[in-house]
Design an enzyme around this catalytic site. Structure first.
Site: not given
Ligand code: NAI
Length: 335
Positions: A155, A232, A256, A261, A293
Site C-alpha cells: 500500500k 522498520r 523515520d 528506537e 517514527h
Molecule cells: P503492505 O503489507 O501493504 O506492503 C508490504 C509489501 O512488502 C508487500 O507488497 C509484500 O509483498 C512486500 N514484502 C514482504 N516481504 C518482502 C521481502 N522480503 N522483500 C520485498 N518485499 C517484501 O504494507 P504497507 O502498509 O505498505 O506498509 C509497509 C511498511 O511500512 C509496514 O510493514 C510497516 O513496517 C511500515 N509502516 C511504518 C509507519 C510509520 O509511521 N513509519 C506507519 C505504517 C507502516
C-alpha cells in the site's frame, strides 16, 4: 461498559479514541506506561488492551495479561513485529490490527524526507533564522530523471512509487510478490541496490528482511545514494549505514525508524545522556535527517486508526467476526 487498558497513551491519541470509544460503549483506561511484563497487571478487569509499536507483547506479557482476564489485544498500528502470535494463541488472546489507515501519510512523509535532503531545506531553515543567507553547502540534487528503487510495493510503496513518477523519476521496484500490471519496472534486489540514486524501504520487518541493507549491500550502491526508511529500523544495519555516511558513500539518509528506537523514540530524552553512539553519530551528521517514527502522524491517519481499532474491539466483544484478526503461524516479524 467493557473496559480496555490503553497503554503508552500520548495526548494526540485521545482526540479520536475518546469520540469513537464513547459511541461503541467502551471505557478506556488510559495508561502512560508502555506494556511490559511488569505493567501488564494494570489491565486487570479489562477485557482487552490497546497497544502500539513499541509495546512488548512477548510470551511473558501475554501470560500475565491472560491471568488478568484479558482476551483481546487491539494493536493501533499495522506492523505486528512486537507480538508473539503463537504465544497469544496459546494464552487464548485474540490479536487485531489496523492493516491500512493512511498509506498516503507514510508515503508523503517519505517524500518529505527525500525532498528535504535533496534540497537541504533542513539546513536552510536553521541558517535563515540566524539571518545567514549564504548558499555554501546547500547545493542540492534534482530528482527528475534520477532512479528511485522502491523495496516493497504494497500500500505505501505503491503510493510512494506513484509520487516519484510524478516527479519524473524512473522507478525500479522489488517485491516478493510483484504486482504485475501496475506499471512498475520490477528488478532483482541486487540490481535495484546497484542502479538506484535513491532507495526507499516499504517492506515489513521479517527474519528474511532483517538487515536487508547490509554492509555488503552498501558496498554495491552508487556513490552518493540517498537512503529513505519509513518502514522498520532493523531493515538497515545501522552501523554499516553510519560507516557509509562517514565515508561519503551514502549521500544522505532520511530515517523515520531506527533499529534501537524503542529506548528513545516517542519520548523527550533531551535532558538525558544518550548511550547509543550509533544514533548519536547519525544525528550529528548534516546529511542525516531523523524523525521519531512520525510518518503515520496525520489527523486523517489518527482518525482512521481510532475508528478501526475501536470497531475491531466492538466486534470482538459482540461476538462478531473480526477481519483484522492476526493468527499464529504468520511469518513472525522481528522486533
Ligand atoms: P503492505 O503489507 O501493504 O506492503 C508490504 C509489501 O512488502 C508487500 O507488497 C509484500 O509483498 C512486500 N514484502 C514482504 N516481504 C518482502 C521481502 N522480503 N522483500 C520485498 N518485499 C517484501 O504494507 P504497507 O502498509 O505498505 O506498509 C509497509 C511498511 O511500512 C509496514 O510493514 C510497516 O513496517 C511500515 N509502516 C511504518 C509507519 C510509520 O509511521 N513509519 C506507519 C505504517 C507502516
Amino acid at each position: 461498559m467493557e473496559r480496555i487498558a490503553f497503554y503508552d497513551v500520548k495526548p494526540y491519541d485521545r482526540r479520536w479514541f475518546d469520540i469513537f470509544s464513547k459511541d461503541a460503549g467502551l471505557e478506556l483506561r488510559y495508561l502512560e506506561c508502555r506494556l511490559t511484563p511488569e505493567t501488564a497487571a494494570l489491565a486487570r478487569d479489562c477485557v482487552g488492551v490497546c497497544a502500539f509499536v513499541n509495546d512488548d507483547l512477548g510470551a511473558e506479557t501475554l501470560r500475565v495479561l491472560s491471568e488478568c482476564g484479558v482476551r483481546a489485544v487491539a494493536l493501533r498500528c499495522a506492523g505486528f513485529n512486537n507480538v508473539d502470535l503463537n504465544a497469544a494463541q496459546r494464552a487464548g488472546i485474540h490479536v487485531f490490527r489496523v492493516p491500512a489507515y493512511s498509506p498516503e501519510s507514510v508515503a508523503e512523509h517519505a517524500l518529505a524526507l527525500l525532498l528535504t535532503l535533496a534540497r537541504r531545506t533542513h539546513r536552510a531553515f536553521t541558517r535563515t533564522r540566524e539571518r545567514n543567507f549564504s548558499l555554501d553547502g546547500l547545493v542540492g540534487m534534482t530528482l527528475a530523471d534520477k532512479t528511485v528503487g522502491v523495496v516493497g510495493t504494497g500500500k505505501v510503496g505503491m503510493k510512494f512509487a506513484s509520487i516519484c513518477r510524478g516527479l519524473g523519476m524512473r522507478v525500479l521496484a522489488y517485491d516478493l510478490e510483484p504486482r504485475w500490471g501496475a506499471g512498475l519496472e520490477y528488478v532483482r534486489l541486487d540490481e535495484l541496490i546497484k542502479l538506484s540514486h535513491v532507495i526507499s524501504l516499504h517492506c515489513p520487518l521479517t527474519p528474511s528482511t532483517y538487515h536487508m541493507l547490509s554492509r555488503q549491500a552498501f558496498h554495491s550502491m552508487r556513490p552518493g545514494v540517498v537512503i529513505i526508511n519509513t518502514s522498520r529500523g532493523a531493515l538497515i544495519d545501522s552501523e554499516a549505514l553510519l560507516d557509509n555516511v562517514k565515508s561519503g558513500k551514502v549521500g544522505a539518509a532520511g530515517l523515520d525508524v531506527y533499529e534501537e528506537e524503542a529506548d528513545v523514540f516517542y519520548e523527550d530524552v533531551s535532558g538525558k545522556i544518550m548511550r547509543d553512539d550509533t544514533l548519536n553519530l547519525l544525528l550529528s551528521q548534516p546529511n542525516v535527517l531523523v524523525t521519531g517514527h512520525q510518518a503515520f502522524l496525520t489527523d486523517e491517519a489518527l482518525r482512521a486508526i481510532a475508528e478501526v481499532t475501536v470497531e475491531n474491539l466492538r466486534r470482538f466483544i459482540a461476538g462478531e467476526a473480526v477481519e483484522n484478526e492476526l493468527r499464529g503461524g504468520v511469518e513472525a516479524q522481528r522486533a
